[in-house]
Design a protein around this motif. Sequence first.
Motif, PDB file in Angstrom:
ATOM      1  N   TRP A 206       0.849  -0.932   0.064  1.00  0.00           N
ATOM      2  CA  TRP A 206      -0.297  -0.275  -0.557  1.00  0.00           C
ATOM      3  C   TRP A 206       1.007   1.368   0.116  1.00  0.00           C
ATOM      4  CZ3 TRP A 206      -4.678  -0.218  -1.852  1.00  0.00           C
ATOM      5  CH2 TRP A 206      -5.092  -1.698  -1.577  1.00  0.00           C
ATOM      6  N   ARG A 207       2.066   1.221   0.022  1.00  0.00           N
ATOM      7  CA  ARG A 207       2.846   2.560  -0.213  1.00  0.00           C
ATOM      8  C   ARG A 207       2.832   2.648  -1.406  1.00  0.00           C
ATOM      9  NH1 ARG A 207       5.818   0.227   5.061  1.00  0.00           N
ATOM     10  NH2 ARG A 207       6.709  -0.740   3.903  1.00  0.00           N
ATOM     11  N   THR A 208       3.522   1.822  -2.023  1.00  0.00           N
ATOM     12  CA  THR A 208       4.238   1.920  -3.424  1.00  0.00           C
ATOM     13  C   THR A 208       1.987   2.420  -4.215  1.00  0.00           C
ATOM     14  OG1 THR A 208       2.988  -0.172  -4.140  1.00  0.00           O
ATOM     15  CG2 THR A 208       5.163  -0.180  -3.883  1.00  0.00           C
ATOM     16  N   VAL A 209       0.927   2.370  -3.766  1.00  0.00           N
ATOM     17  CA  VAL A 209      -0.376   2.403  -4.254  1.00  0.00           C
ATOM     18  C   VAL A 209      -0.226   4.103  -3.520  1.00  0.00           C
ATOM     19  CG1 VAL A 209      -2.786   3.124  -3.652  1.00  0.00           C
ATOM     20  CG2 VAL A 209      -1.644   0.175  -4.150  1.00  0.00           C
ATOM     21  N   ALA A 210       0.231   4.143  -1.971  1.00  0.00           N
ATOM     22  CA  ALA A 210       0.722   5.460  -1.711  1.00  0.00           C
ATOM     23  C   ALA A 210       1.063   6.401  -2.821  1.00  0.00           C
ATOM     24  CB  ALA A 210       0.873   5.759   0.056  1.00  0.00           C
ATOM     25  N   ARG A 211       2.694   5.597  -3.271  1.00  0.00           N
ATOM     26  CA  ARG A 211       2.758   7.298  -4.240  1.00  0.00           C
ATOM     27  C   ARG A 211       2.697   7.505  -5.072  1.00  0.00           C
ATOM     28  NH1 ARG A 211       6.958   4.054  -1.960  1.00  0.00           N
ATOM     29  NH2 ARG A 211       7.166   2.085  -3.877  1.00  0.00           N
ATOM     30  N   GLN A 212       1.248   6.771  -5.479  1.00  0.00           N
ATOM     31  CA  GLN A 212       0.616   6.904  -6.532  1.00  0.00           C
ATOM     32  C   GLN A 212      -0.302   8.149  -6.798  1.00  0.00           C
ATOM     33  OE1 GLN A 212       0.966   6.446  -9.875  1.00  0.00           O
ATOM     34  NE2 GLN A 212       2.782   5.520  -8.890  1.00  0.00           N
ATOM     35  N   TYR A 213      -0.178   9.107  -5.228  1.00  0.00           N
ATOM     36  CA  TYR A 213      -1.061  10.186  -5.080  1.00  0.00           C
ATOM     37  C   TYR A 213      -0.204  11.487  -4.380  1.00  0.00           C
ATOM     38  CZ  TYR A 213      -5.137   7.088  -5.143  1.00  0.00           C
ATOM     39  OH  TYR A 213      -6.061   6.123  -4.874  1.00  0.00           O
ATOM     40  N   ARG A 214      -1.166  12.111  -5.027  1.00  0.00           N
ATOM     41  CA  ARG A 214       0.182  13.694  -4.577  1.00  0.00           C
ATOM     42  C   ARG A 214      -1.028  14.230  -3.606  1.00  0.00           C
ATOM     43  NH1 ARG A 214       2.408  17.248  -9.012  1.00  0.00           N
ATOM     44  NH2 ARG A 214       2.551  18.887  -6.784  1.00  0.00           N
ATOM     45  N   VAL A 215       0.205  13.803  -1.858  1.00  0.00           N
ATOM     46  CA  VAL A 215      -0.733  14.726  -0.471  1.00  0.00           C
ATOM     47  C   VAL A 215      -0.326  15.263  -0.170  1.00  0.00           C
ATOM     48  CG1 VAL A 215      -1.993  13.241   1.173  1.00  0.00           C
ATOM     49  CG2 VAL A 215      -2.516  11.980  -0.735  1.00  0.00           C
ATOM     50  N   SER A 216      -0.631  16.566   0.700  1.00  0.00           N
ATOM     51  CA  SER A 216      -0.236  17.255   1.327  1.00  0.00           C
ATOM     52  C   SER A 216       0.822  16.916   2.613  1.00  0.00           C
ATOM     53  CB  SER A 216      -0.840  18.647   1.377  1.00  0.00           C
ATOM     54  OG  SER A 216      -0.238  19.788   2.278  1.00  0.00           O
ATOM     55  N   PRO A 217       1.962  17.108   2.576  1.00  0.00           N
ATOM     56  CA  PRO A 217       2.591  16.444   3.722  1.00  0.00           C
ATOM     57  C   PRO A 217       2.672  17.317   5.514  1.00  0.00           C
ATOM     58  CG  PRO A 217       4.002  17.621   2.655  1.00  0.00           C
ATOM     59  CD  PRO A 217       3.256  17.841   2.113  1.00  0.00           C
ATOM     60  N   ALA A 218       1.264  18.269   4.333  1.00  0.00           N
ATOM     61  CA  ALA A 218       1.030  18.846   6.635  1.00  0.00           C
ATOM     62  C   ALA A 218       0.198  19.405   6.774  1.00  0.00           C
ATOM     63  CB  ALA A 218       0.451  21.069   5.679  1.00  0.00           C
ATOM     64  N   PHE A 219      -0.185  18.272   6.885  1.00  0.00           N
ATOM     65  CA  PHE A 219      -1.316  17.437   7.467  1.00  0.00           C
ATOM     66  C   PHE A 219      -1.556  15.738   7.184  1.00  0.00           C
ATOM     67  CE2 PHE A 219      -4.208  19.386   5.114  1.00  0.00           C
ATOM     68  CZ  PHE A 219      -4.325  18.588   3.948  1.00  0.00           C
ATOM     69  N   THR A 220      -2.350  15.038   7.964  1.00  0.00           N
ATOM     70  CA  THR A 220      -2.927  13.763   8.146  1.00  0.00           C
ATOM     71  C   THR A 220      -4.471  13.852   7.599  1.00  0.00           C
ATOM     72  OG1 THR A 220      -1.614  12.759   9.334  1.00  0.00           O
ATOM     73  CG2 THR A 220      -3.607  11.267   9.043  1.00  0.00           C
ATOM     74  N   ASN A 221      -4.995  13.620   6.452  1.00  0.00           N
ATOM     75  CA  ASN A 221      -6.213  13.890   5.471  1.00  0.00           C
ATOM     76  C   ASN A 221      -6.806  12.016   6.174  1.00  0.00           C
ATOM     77  OD1 ASN A 221      -8.420  14.139   4.496  1.00  0.00           O
ATOM     78  ND2 ASN A 221      -7.194  14.377   2.508  1.00  0.00           N
ATOM     79  N   LEU A 222      -8.378  11.991   7.085  1.00  0.00           N
ATOM     80  CA  LEU A 222      -8.742  11.468   7.169  1.00  0.00           C
ATOM     81  C   LEU A 222      -9.338  12.123   6.976  1.00  0.00           C
ATOM     82  CD1 LEU A 222      -7.417   9.899   9.958  1.00  0.00           C
ATOM     83  CD2 LEU A 222      -7.073   9.186   8.171  1.00  0.00           C
ATOM     84  N   GLU A 223     -10.208  12.279   5.676  1.00  0.00           N
ATOM     85  CA  GLU A 223     -11.621  13.083   4.989  1.00  0.00           C
ATOM     86  C   GLU A 223     -11.326  13.239   4.189  1.00  0.00           C
ATOM     87  OE1 GLU A 223     -15.109  13.897   4.476  1.00  0.00           O
ATOM     88  OE2 GLU A 223     -14.766  16.036   4.106  1.00  0.00           O
ATOM     89  N   ASN A 224     -11.862  12.053   3.897  1.00  0.00           N
ATOM     90  CA  ASN A 224     -11.459  11.608   2.445  1.00  0.00           C
ATOM     91  C   ASN A 224     -12.608  11.615   1.263  1.00  0.00           C
ATOM     92  OD1 ASN A 224      -8.188  11.595   1.818  1.00  0.00           O
ATOM     93  ND2 ASN A 224      -8.576  10.909   3.501  1.00  0.00           N
TER      94      ASN A 224
END
Length: 438
Positions: free
Chosen positions: A53-71
Amino acid sequence: MAPSRREMVAGLGALAAFPAPNPSPAADPTPATVPVVPAGVSPDRLARDEGFWRTVARQYRVSPAFTNLENGYYGIMPEPVRHAYHRNVDHLNERNSHLLRTTYKAQADQIRERVAAVLGASREEIALTRGGTEALQNLIAGYNRLRPGDAVMYADLDYHSAQYAMNWLRERRGVRVEKITVPEPATRQAVLDAYARALRDHPEVRLLLLSHMNNRTGLVVPVRQIVTMARDRGVDVIVDAAHSWGQLDFTIDDLGADFAGFSLHKWMGVPLGTGFLYIRRGRLAHIDPAFADETHPADDIRSRVHSGTHNVAPFLTVPTALDFHHALGAPAKQARLRHLRDRWVHQVRDLPGLQILTPDDPAMYGAITAFRLAGHTSEADNVTIAERLFDRYKIFTVHKAGPARGACVRVTPALFTSADDVDRLAAALRDLTRSRTS
């Protein structure tokens, strides 16, 4: 004793002493690729493979400024989809009206064909919309079997925009509007009993709005059984599947629905502004054409949507998003999202004063789950909790009003969410409940 507002703020303030969240995975500078699912690995086993799932996560551009749990609001595009979208925006801009008046029409039919195949429907049962909201509004507003004195029904957990459309039928069709409460805590049997009782007590109901997975608490209800009991009483059902499609593994026949609205920009990762409605073959006449549309003949489902000139670049990107979805597979996505939900819920379910609003029956949840602190049922209380989780701990959630027993905070992981991300939330909630009992 329930925590006071001051105690909540103090408890969440203590989270500043915790380590800051690790940056979310950034996109690789290398070309975007679709992850390859290992052969012979069960979805449940794959769900626990953090390396995959880390390889999957690398396919998303996600802000490092916060943990997004509102998807739940919007499911962002993975990199292959984002790149395709940019190409389609450029293509539309270059070809302009020529594209809209020529090749797009055939492409739209092919897109409908792809969507229908994933749903287990035919192209003639699918019409593209600008989202799940437009799909539901067109179905509700166009439903033409109501007569003055009939009634329509929805539940406290149904989507607010769909509730508004049902309320509008009071003036539009001269009907009564009945509202029911989904039991809390919920079980499969309790939900079935609640709908059976409501339909029995209101025999004048002719149309029922039903959320497959609601956007407030994430509860998944047994749609097929409820549709069957409604049909036995002469009640048609419009199913809101905006959140469930792409998050759960099902086809339209699993729901048994004749009418349903879907989103493409939530759990399928298509650009914003995309969805579709479904009308089962043989039921088209029971939904009026939108605004007496004459662009398409009355026996064409596309006459049930009239959106004007809309941005077609998101729709041209649908095939790439469906390719990404197919590469992972609905069973693997469902298993991973349930695993992430289970990981944080099982750490906090027994904490004093904290209520989890979805049961542990796997058939009744996906990624979305909401929590409530005992005694804190107002919208303002839950706004404060969500704000403090973000301000003090950089965890992004959202408050939700609407449940009959009070507002709550909704938590929604995504495919790019890590085990560490949901562990961080569990630590925050443990700290919060610890502060109120010390």
